[in-house]
Design an enzyme around this catalytic site. Structure first.
Site, PDB file in Angstrom:
ATOM      1  N   VAL A 173       8.529  -1.228  12.517  1.00  0.00           N
ATOM      2  CA  VAL A 173       9.289  -0.856  11.328  1.00  0.00           C
ATOM      3  C   VAL A 173       8.324  -0.843  10.139  1.00  0.00           C
ATOM      4  O   VAL A 173       7.605  -1.818   9.917  1.00  0.00           O
ATOM      5  CB  VAL A 173      10.408  -1.901  11.103  1.00  0.00           C
ATOM      6  CG1 VAL A 173      11.062  -1.723   9.758  1.00  0.00           C
ATOM      7  CG2 VAL A 173      11.429  -1.829  12.239  1.00  0.00           C
ATOM      8  N   CYS A 174       8.307   0.233   9.376  1.00  0.00           N
ATOM      9  CA  CYS A 174       7.387   0.347   8.239  1.00  0.00           C
ATOM     10  C   CYS A 174       7.753  -0.650   7.143  1.00  0.00           C
ATOM     11  O   CYS A 174       8.886  -0.664   6.664  1.00  0.00           O
ATOM     12  CB  CYS A 174       7.419   1.749   7.657  1.00  0.00           C
ATOM     13  SG  CYS A 174       6.528   1.869   6.081  1.00  0.00           S
ATOM     14  N   VAL A 175       6.793  -1.456   6.721  1.00  0.00           N
ATOM     15  CA  VAL A 175       7.078  -2.526   5.762  1.00  0.00           C
ATOM     16  C   VAL A 175       7.527  -1.997   4.398  1.00  0.00           C
ATOM     17  O   VAL A 175       8.488  -2.509   3.813  1.00  0.00           O
ATOM     18  CB  VAL A 175       5.875  -3.495   5.606  1.00  0.00           C
ATOM     19  CG1 VAL A 175       4.636  -2.786   5.067  1.00  0.00           C
ATOM     20  CG2 VAL A 175       6.238  -4.666   4.698  1.00  0.00           C
ATOM     21  N   ALA A 233      10.938  -0.675   4.702  1.00  0.00           N
ATOM     22  CA  ALA A 233      11.853  -1.774   5.004  1.00  0.00           C
ATOM     23  C   ALA A 233      12.182  -2.589   3.763  1.00  0.00           C
ATOM     24  O   ALA A 233      13.323  -3.018   3.563  1.00  0.00           O
ATOM     25  CB  ALA A 233      11.248  -2.679   6.084  1.00  0.00           C
TER      26      ALA A 233
END
Lengths: 145, 136, 102, 102, 136, 145
Positions: free
Chosen positions: A92-94, A97
């Site tokens: 999941v892309c920080v 996110a």
């Protein structure tokens, strides 16, 4: 052949995550490697453990987690002492996110949040993981709106 | 990190602000610069609106990210393409778009504006030449 | 009962504006906002459609969305009126209902 | 280097298919899936566009998406090939890259 | 609960399955039935695809919600409209669409199919007649 | 005049929630009443307290919470003894929220979830609240994709 998958939309609202799932499953069943599934934009919302879909509907989040388990969509790294660390490659892309409220322990601590919602089979990491996936993989396949 | 050098094409087809794709696509370009790949950006369809000058987001309370495009030359992006037909259908010319300068730090070679308006055949060719297409 | 029609999509990407103009009653106002504002610019492939509509109904555009996208008021088709969010509220209040062409 | 082009949007709602067919190189295959499958049906306003494309390139449609939407294979334009997810994977593997017209 | 009776128009313009709007719109109709308003449904543009017969979602792993449309008569929905031009542009006729029956429990009056294909002028009129438009 | 607002998309990905915010603020500033803001479809994602947008960007969730506070977008009900309960009228649809993982205490208990993520100024309720809002309000204004 090595595939990398990118998913741009959250679960249920768009078919993107469904299509990506069936594509990924078919690729794995054919013996291809799926190097990483990268969740970007609203796609990060696929990584929450808090969904409760209706009983007669599919559970999109759990389905990804089970597929990752079954086919070991994960990477193994060794430290200096030869100890192995196994990481899931549902990433999941920080940055995406943070905007949307998908949080793990580290993010909760850093940003002063009192709860986490990431599913244990997903992990939050940087956008560099998408770029790296595109470099490492033979094919990048994008699912979105 | 890999030694492979791939030809990346970032294909942008979405207008800015109405959705976040334009901005989060630009974030990939910025992060991707660290990976030393051969990078090209293409603006097609409503994507051409990303490059308009004079964007002022004060009234919509959103961050104006258009100045970032002007810095792309510093991120080792040397080739930016805009589809001619997409501009024309929208009543735009290159004068409506930002200019993006590029300088080679070693040779001091300078290009005043790396934004190039191309025709449909060239768009197809550029897609064909690339190894990976990031579509936004 | 009059309807305020809102369109928030680019006419080059979606069919929302086309459907709106097809089904809106004459005299019903149309407000273009978000990516819908691209429709009001002069010299686009949508210009004729807008001008035909203008002959029959009022067309408004949300100024803050136009400015965000880099266009000043001198770029828009004559006869289209620029409003701010307060004007959007007034349009919604002054017509009997609002139909959003999403 | 060949490209698999994917289109997942209805041709009646968005411009994705139109752009795809405009910019795809001849011989490059196109796969229609999700709401993109509506483009392959006979008798629609998009039929001529599809037939013109078929003269130059292969067009595929994802069977499961077609069935979900209530259409059997006898409704689709002649020459368009139906594939399942395994076929989608094969198309992605057999071409050098994939371009998604989102 | 309010005593007001309003004319509700549910305006559906999205295809099913590609996005959830069609399904979650139908959920509003079902819940809304409890409020005893005068309800009409309109299917326009890609919304007409919601009513196709023979939907089989086994291959995409999604719930097939199309049978629910057939039950709308039981939810006090008596008027369902489909735009003629939208059908024609998509190569469809009323034969491609589900039939939805309606019965008045008190008078035993029955209508075999409440789905009515209407022209553009009637669509405009129905929008005009309504008090609230729910757009999906 | 009484307005009801419906928001169909989550924060950041689409402008819907931004536009709705500025519309709502302008309506309130003109002295109109905003009876309820109803978050449907992915709009439920506006109700998470876990977002951390970049420091130079707007905080969409907090902005809604503050507007609701400032202009009292809330309802007051009295029980038999005359005790008042004040409820926020930033309402998240329960069915849509379950699919997408927006959870309050009650939902967490019912569905066996180990965390909540709802913002304290939002509340989860049934779809009937949208229908009721459409009946009560003079205008329903919808913001979406």
């Amino acid at each position: 052949m090595k595939f990398a998958i990118q998913i741009n939309e959250g679960p249920y609202q768009h078919q993107a995550s469904d299509s990506a799932y069936f594509f990924t499953k078919a690729a794995l069943e054919q013996g291809h490697e799926v190097f990483r599934v990268f969740f970007y934009h609203d796609g990060v919302n696929n990584g929450t453990r808090l969904t409760t879909p209706p009983q007669d509907d599919r559970n999109i989040v759990e389905r990804w987690a089970e597929l990752a388990d079954q086919y070991k969509i994960q990477s193994v790294t060794k430290d200096e002492n030869g100890n192995e660390t196994v990481q899931t490659e549902l990433v999941v892309c920080v940055a995406a996110a943070q905007r949307r409220g998908i949080v793990d322990e580290g993010e909760a601590k850093r940003n002063g949040k009192d709860a986490t919602n990431i599913h244990p089979k997903f992990r939050i990491s940087g956008l560099g993981q998408l770029v790296e996936a595109a470099i490492q993989a033979d094919r990048l396949v994008v699912f979105g709106d | 990190m890999s030694e492979t050098v791939k030809k990346f094409l970032y294909l942008n087809r979405k207008a800015p602000y109405g959705t976040i794709y334009a901005w989060e696509s630009l974030e990939v370009v910025l992060i991707g610069a660290a990976f030393d790949q051969e990078v090209r950006l293409m603006f097609l369809d409503d994507g051409v609106y990303q490059l308009t000058t004079g964007q002022d987001t004060a009234g919509v309370g959103m961050k104006n990210f258009s100045p970032t495009y002007r810095t792309l030359g510093d991120y080792e992006v040397k080739n930016i393409y805009v589809d001619k037909d997409s501009l024309e259908a929208r009543g735009l010319t290159q004068d409506d778009l930002v200019a993006i300068a590029w300088e080679d730090w070693e040779t001091e070679e300078e290009i005043e504006n790396i934004v190039e308006v191309v025709d449909a055949a060239r768009v197809s060719e550029l897609m064909e030449e690339s190894d990976v297409i990031f579509s936004f | 009962m009059s309807i305020l029609h809102t369109v928030n999509k680019s006419p080059f990407e979606r069919n929302s504006l086309e459907s709106c103009l097809k089904f809106a009653n004459k005299d019903d106002p149309v407000l273009l906002f978000e990516d819908g504002v691209y429709a009001v610019l002069k010299g686009t492939s949508a210009e004729k459609q807008l001008e035909a509509a203008l002959a029959e109904q009022s067309i408004y555009v949300l100024g803050p969305d136009l400015a965000a996208r880099g266009f000043s008021e001198d770029r828009i088709i004559d006869g289209i009126e620029v409003v701010d969010y307060a004007g959007f509220v007034e349009l919604a209040a002054n017509n009997d209902k609002v139909q959003a062409w999403l």
